[in-house]
Design an enzyme around this catalytic site. Sequence first.
Site, mmCIF file in Angstrom:
data_model
loop_
_atom_site.group_PDB
_atom_site.id
_atom_site.type_symbol
_atom_site.label_atom_id
_atom_site.label_comp_id
_atom_site.label_asym_id
_atom_site.label_seq_id
_atom_site.Cartn_x
_atom_site.Cartn_y
_atom_site.Cartn_z
ATOM 1 N N LYS A 67 28.300 53.686 -19.193
ATOM 2 C CA LYS A 67 28.591 52.417 -18.519
ATOM 3 C C LYS A 67 30.016 51.945 -18.770
ATOM 4 O O LYS A 67 30.578 51.195 -17.960
ATOM 5 C CB LYS A 67 27.608 51.333 -18.981
ATOM 6 C CG LYS A 67 26.162 51.593 -18.601
ATOM 7 C CD LYS A 67 25.248 50.497 -19.121
ATOM 8 C CE LYS A 67 23.795 50.793 -18.834
ATOM 9 N NZ LYS A 67 22.890 49.712 -19.302
ATOM 10 N N ASP A 104 22.545 45.041 -14.447
ATOM 11 C CA ASP A 104 21.821 44.709 -15.675
ATOM 12 C C ASP A 104 21.679 43.201 -15.850
ATOM 13 O O ASP A 104 20.643 42.714 -16.321
ATOM 14 C CB ASP A 104 22.540 45.287 -16.892
ATOM 15 C CG ASP A 104 22.307 46.780 -17.065
ATOM 16 O OD1 ASP A 104 21.305 47.292 -16.538
ATOM 17 O OD2 ASP A 104 23.137 47.434 -17.737
#
Length: 321
Positions: A69, A110
């Site tokens: 990420k 997220d």
Amino acid sequence: MTGAARRAAVLGHPIAHSLSPVLHRAAYRALGLDGWAYDPVDVTEEQLSAFVGDLDAGWAGLSLTMPLKQTVLPLLDHVEPLAAVVGAVNTVLVQAGGSGRPVLTGANTDVHGIVAALSEGLAAAAERGAGAPGAAPQGASASTAAVDPASGHERPVRTAVVLGAGATAASALAALAELGCTTPVVLARSLGRTGALARAAHRMGVEPAFRTLDGAPAALAGADLVVSTLPPHAADDLAAELAAAGPAPGLRPRAVLLDVAYDPRPTALHSAWLGAGGVAVPGERMLLHQAVEQVRLMTGRPGPLAAMDAALNRALGLVES
């Protein structure tokens, strides 16, 4: 077949355990995207640049696990504002470019997933006055989750704690700010490793107090919401401490925990939180809601929450196949 065939994948190392293929494949079936494929691909940090460089117009997007990420950031053409502020990209969108090579845009779903999962917990907590159990119900609606059904008003989120200081913790800070708490407590295993999170917090206008995990019991006792972003089993000692304290360790009434880990299921922290009288949301709820948003971004169509939820519950053995 509806629409042109496209490819998507979840990347990580290891990745065979991922539930993302279950969710995305269920979405494609529900949307009639018969030519679409979604697969787990084992990719390390060192391999990521080459993999991204080989993407072509047949790809729709990628889902990324840690530490990819953050590794992916310099490989992208564009980064959406939320992902840039948080400093983590869990979604890469692959779009046609005029030069013949695709344009890669990084996004962060997220934060959406954490907000929706916590909202389910807030809904379960609000229903406790009517005798509802402590665990957040499977499939709870996130659209009204932060609204107290008795008063019709949103339940205020004044105090919150984040366990961990990595990229997911930055997403948790953004989610908590969206729910109204901009001064959370962050409990880290090492204060010397909180620099990146502190910089991310500054970018998003959040002012956390950083402490070590040694002070966890006192911090948890004053929290409306707790988000554990620690890896699997990293919170087991804290769970044992909560369990040893019995059913009254000083948690606020209806305090909500989201443990983003979901293997094992339930986690030790999840079970201890329920035993202490709190409301616990399992980590797969965050996974579900962030995947729904990923599907929307990759396909351009609303993610089919009900179909994805049902597939997840079957995969977890919560309902019969």
